[in-house]
Motif scaffolding. Structure first.
Motif, short mmCIF file in Angstrom:
data_model
loop_
_atom_site.label_atom_id
_atom_site.label_comp_id
_atom_site.label_asym_id
_atom_site.label_seq_id
_atom_site.Cartn_x
_atom_site.Cartn_y
_atom_site.Cartn_z
N GLU A 100 0.83 -1.20 0.00
CA GLU A 100 0.00 0.00 0.00
C GLU A 100 0.86 1.25 0.00
N ALA A 101 2.00 1.20 0.73
CA ALA A 101 2.90 2.36 0.78
C ALA A 101 3.47 2.66 -0.59
N GLU A 102 3.82 1.59 -1.34
CA GLU A 102 4.36 1.77 -2.69
C GLU A 102 3.31 2.37 -3.62
N ALA A 103 2.08 1.87 -3.50
CA ALA A 103 1.00 2.40 -4.35
C ALA A 103 0.75 3.87 -4.05
N GLU A 104 0.76 4.24 -2.76
CA GLU A 104 0.57 5.63 -2.36
C GLU A 104 1.70 6.51 -2.86
N LYS A 105 2.92 5.98 -2.79
CA LYS A 105 4.08 6.74 -3.24
C LYS A 105 4.01 7.02 -4.73
N LYS A 111 3.05 12.44 -7.18
CA LYS A 111 3.13 13.49 -8.19
C LYS A 111 1.74 13.84 -8.72
N ARG A 112 0.96 12.80 -8.98
CA ARG A 112 -0.39 13.04 -9.48
C ARG A 112 -1.21 13.84 -8.47
N ASN A 113 -1.16 13.44 -7.20
CA ASN A 113 -1.92 14.14 -6.15
C ASN A 113 -1.45 15.59 -5.99
N PHE A 114 -0.13 15.81 -6.13
CA PHE A 114 0.42 17.18 -6.04
C PHE A 114 -0.16 18.05 -7.15
N LEU A 115 -0.15 17.52 -8.37
CA LEU A 115 -0.67 18.29 -9.51
C LEU A 115 -2.18 18.51 -9.37
N ARG A 116 -2.88 17.47 -8.91
CA ARG A 116 -4.33 17.58 -8.76
C ARG A 116 -4.70 18.61 -7.70
N ASP A 117 -3.98 18.65 -6.58
CA ASP A 117 -4.24 19.63 -5.52
C ASP A 117 -4.03 21.05 -6.04
N ASN A 118 -2.95 21.25 -6.80
CA ASN A 118 -2.69 22.58 -7.38
C ASN A 118 -3.76 22.97 -8.39
N GLU A 119 -4.21 21.99 -9.16
CA GLU A 119 -5.24 22.24 -10.16
C GLU A 119 -6.52 22.76 -9.49
N VAL A 120 -6.94 22.11 -8.42
CA VAL A 120 -8.15 22.52 -7.71
C VAL A 120 -7.99 23.92 -7.12
N LYS A 121 -6.83 24.20 -6.51
CA LYS A 121 -6.58 25.52 -5.91
C LYS A 121 -6.65 26.63 -6.96
N ILE A 122 -5.99 26.39 -8.09
CA ILE A 122 -5.96 27.43 -9.14
C ILE A 122 -7.35 27.64 -9.72
#
Length: 283
Positions: free
Chosen positions: A2-7, A11-22
């Protein structure tokens, strides 16, 4: 594991969070609203882009996103150059696609009930029989996906009935009968399309969003005015030509108006009459 899958999704989660904020900042500051300038713009200081209004007989799909990306890129390019950009968005209800779908749904309800009980195809019936026999014999599942459809059927939408199509769009059996009324489609699908386009990040001026048909009297009057003006200057004439006609709806059906048969055109045939003269054959 699970840790590997989360890791792997960091990058995807980082980009997605920025996308929502912008996107929230865009909404808060209404950055895509087009306003009139104090003085007339010089050449190259304005840009107007529009997308062919998508039909509202269903949800938007990846093909819309692909085509729309070209307009989106152009609008953002001109905005970065300092141009005053106007990008509205319309939703299409004119023509036959919605009416054909609504009528098809009404016929299915009349024929098969509400909710309808559709007849099973031979392949589905055989698949169900085989499944029942396997369970009766105590055969263990093989953990493989088994489709009950043929290869050709699997490549198609697999939904022969309009009711099934509506179910695939996430509608419940209690909601679907309402779509026998064509206006319901224009009340239901455009708001969903707006949410999808906002999630896509479309730089659109939503204050200029609209639907076609006489449900929108302003747009309807504009189109009528436009047609009369074109007729007055001789750009529109009334002529005779062969066309596809729907006896069921009592009107001609343009290519994109048909639920099925898109691309089919009138065909010419040559009939040769041959007279049979005496003496006639015995049989």
């Amino acid at each position: 594991m699970e840790a590997e899958a989360e890791k792997s999704l960091v990058k995807r989660n980082f980009l997605r969070d920025n996308e929502v904020k912008i996107q929230m900042l865009w909404k808060e500051h209404d950055v895509y609203r087009a306003e009139s300038c104090e003085k007339p713009p010089e050449p190259g200081e304005k840009f107007f882009g529009n997308f062919p209004f998508p039909y509202m007989n269903g949800s938007l799909h990846l093909g819309h996103a692909f085509s729309l990306s070209k307009l989106e890129f152009s609008a953002r390019y001109h905005r970065l150059r300092g141009a005053n950009v106007l990008l509205p968005f319309g939703f299409h209800g004119t023509g036959m696609p919605i009416k054909a779908s609504a009528d098809k749904l009404a016929r299915e309800i009349k024929q098969f009930g509400n909710p309808p009980v559709f007849p099973q195809s031979d392949e589905e019936e055989q698949g169900n029989q085989q499944e029942a026999e396997d369970e009766k014999a105590g055969a263990p599942p093989d953990n493989k996906f088994k489709g009950k459809k043929s290869k050709a059927a699997s490549k198609s939408s697999g939904q022969a009935y309009q009711w099934q199509i509506m179910r695939s769009l996430g509608l419940s059996d209690s909601e679907i009968p309402e779509f026998q009324e064509p206006s319901k489609w224009l009340n239901y699908f455009p708001p969903l399309a707006v949410e999808d386009l906002k999630a896509f990040g479309l730089g659109c001026d939503w204050s200029r969003s609209f639907v076609t048909t006489d449900l929108n009297p302003y747009f309807d009057k504009f189109v009528r005015w436009q047609m009369w003006k074109l007729k007055e200057i001789g750009k529109i004439v009334k002529d005779k030509r062969y066309t596809i006609y729907s006896p069921l709806d009592g009107q001609p059906c343009a290519d994109h108006d048909r639920a099925t048969g898109e691309g089919v055109q009138p065909q010419e045939y040559t009939i040769i009459k041959m007279e049979v003269v005496a003496p006639f054959p015995a049989s």
